[in-house]
Design a protein around this motif. Structure first.
Motif, PDB file in Angstrom:
ATOM      1  N   ASP A 191       0.696  -0.425  -0.141  1.00 24.85           N
ATOM      2  CA  ASP A 191       0.302   0.033  -0.488  1.00 24.85           C
ATOM      3  C   ASP A 191       1.287   1.025   0.408  1.00 24.85           C
ATOM      4  O   ASP A 191       1.482   1.896   0.943  1.00 24.85           O
ATOM      5  CB  ASP A 191      -1.058   0.015   1.261  1.00 24.85           C
ATOM      6  N   PRO A 192       0.825   1.622  -1.586  1.00 28.39           N
ATOM      7  CA  PRO A 192       1.681   2.716  -0.869  1.00 28.39           C
ATOM      8  C   PRO A 192       1.553   4.118   0.202  1.00 28.39           C
ATOM      9  O   PRO A 192       2.434   5.028  -0.130  1.00 28.39           O
ATOM     10  CB  PRO A 192       1.705   4.156  -2.819  1.00 28.39           C
ATOM     11  N   THR A 193      -0.187   4.203   0.514  1.00 29.55           N
ATOM     12  CA  THR A 193       0.139   5.556   1.143  1.00 29.55           C
ATOM     13  C   THR A 193       0.506   5.137   2.617  1.00 29.55           C
ATOM     14  O   THR A 193       0.379   5.785   3.741  1.00 29.55           O
ATOM     15  CB  THR A 193      -1.851   5.274   1.130  1.00 29.55           C
ATOM     16  N   THR A 194       0.932   3.994   2.753  1.00 27.69           N
ATOM     17  CA  THR A 194       1.548   3.705   4.479  1.00 27.69           C
ATOM     18  C   THR A 194       2.708   3.904   4.280  1.00 27.69           C
ATOM     19  O   THR A 194       3.691   3.834   5.684  1.00 27.69           O
ATOM     20  CB  THR A 194       1.053   2.504   4.802  1.00 27.69           C
ATOM     21  N   ARG A 195       3.955   4.270   3.109  1.00 30.78           N
ATOM     22  CA  ARG A 195       4.966   4.760   3.155  1.00 30.78           C
ATOM     23  C   ARG A 195       5.822   5.399   4.210  1.00 30.78           C
ATOM     24  O   ARG A 195       4.796   6.488   4.146  1.00 30.78           O
ATOM     25  CB  ARG A 195       5.622   4.304   1.819  1.00 30.78           C
ATOM     26  N   HIS A 196       6.793   4.761   5.417  1.00 31.15           N
ATOM     27  CA  HIS A 196       7.153   5.811   5.627  1.00 31.15           C
ATOM     28  C   HIS A 196       8.665   5.885   5.604  1.00 31.15           C
ATOM     29  O   HIS A 196       8.769   5.280   5.351  1.00 31.15           O
ATOM     30  CB  HIS A 196       6.992   5.721   7.571  1.00 31.15           C
ATOM     31  N   GLU A 250      12.458   3.416   3.272  1.00 30.71           N
ATOM     32  CA  GLU A 250      11.059   3.135   3.609  1.00 30.71           C
ATOM     33  C   GLU A 250      10.239   2.015   3.781  1.00 30.71           C
ATOM     34  O   GLU A 250      10.630   0.774   3.269  1.00 30.71           O
ATOM     35  CB  GLU A 250       9.537   3.857   2.846  1.00 30.71           C
ATOM     36  N   SER A 296       6.542   0.345   4.438  1.00 35.18           N
ATOM     37  CA  SER A 296       5.627   0.291   3.873  1.00 35.18           C
ATOM     38  C   SER A 296       4.269  -0.903   4.755  1.00 35.18           C
ATOM     39  O   SER A 296       5.027  -2.369   5.127  1.00 35.18           O
ATOM     40  CB  SER A 296       5.313  -0.010   2.753  1.00 35.18           C
ATOM     41  N   GLN A 297       3.039  -0.927   4.500  1.00 35.61           N
ATOM     42  CA  GLN A 297       2.046  -2.188   5.064  1.00 35.61           C
ATOM     43  C   GLN A 297       2.564  -2.687   4.331  1.00 35.61           C
ATOM     44  O   GLN A 297       2.009  -2.164   2.841  1.00 35.61           O
ATOM     45  CB  GLN A 297       0.856  -1.525   5.068  1.00 35.61           C
TER      46      GLN A 297
END
Length: 78
Positions: free
Chosen positions: A14-19, A32, A34-35
């Motif tokens: 899920d690219p929106t969960t990248r930290h 990074e 990610s979930q």
């Protein structure tokens, strides 16, 4: 451990969960996290320097143990 009902490396990230790492420099050289939505206990670590390479994936517990070993100096050179 998560049951292997799905291939961990085939599952989408899920690219929106990248930290991005807080130690990131402005040169694009960072990692990074990610979930992996299809496998709730899994996370992926990507190297932004080589975005086309596959991410390292594993359980959250495995990454926590790896991080703890690195922080406490328990990792040895190979």
């Amino acid at each position: 451990m998560t049951p292997r009902t799905q291939n961990l490396y085939a599952a989408e990230i899920d690219p929106t969960t990248r930290h991005r790492s807080s130690y990131t420099a402005n040169n694009g050289n960072c990692v990074e996290l990610s979930q992996v939505p299809a496998i709730p206990d899994a996370i992926a670590v990507s190297d932004t320097w080589y975005p086309d390479r596959p991410s390292l994936r594993g359980s959250k517990n495995a990454f926590a143990e790896l991080t703890q070993a690195a922080l406490t100096g328990k990792l040895t050179a190979v």
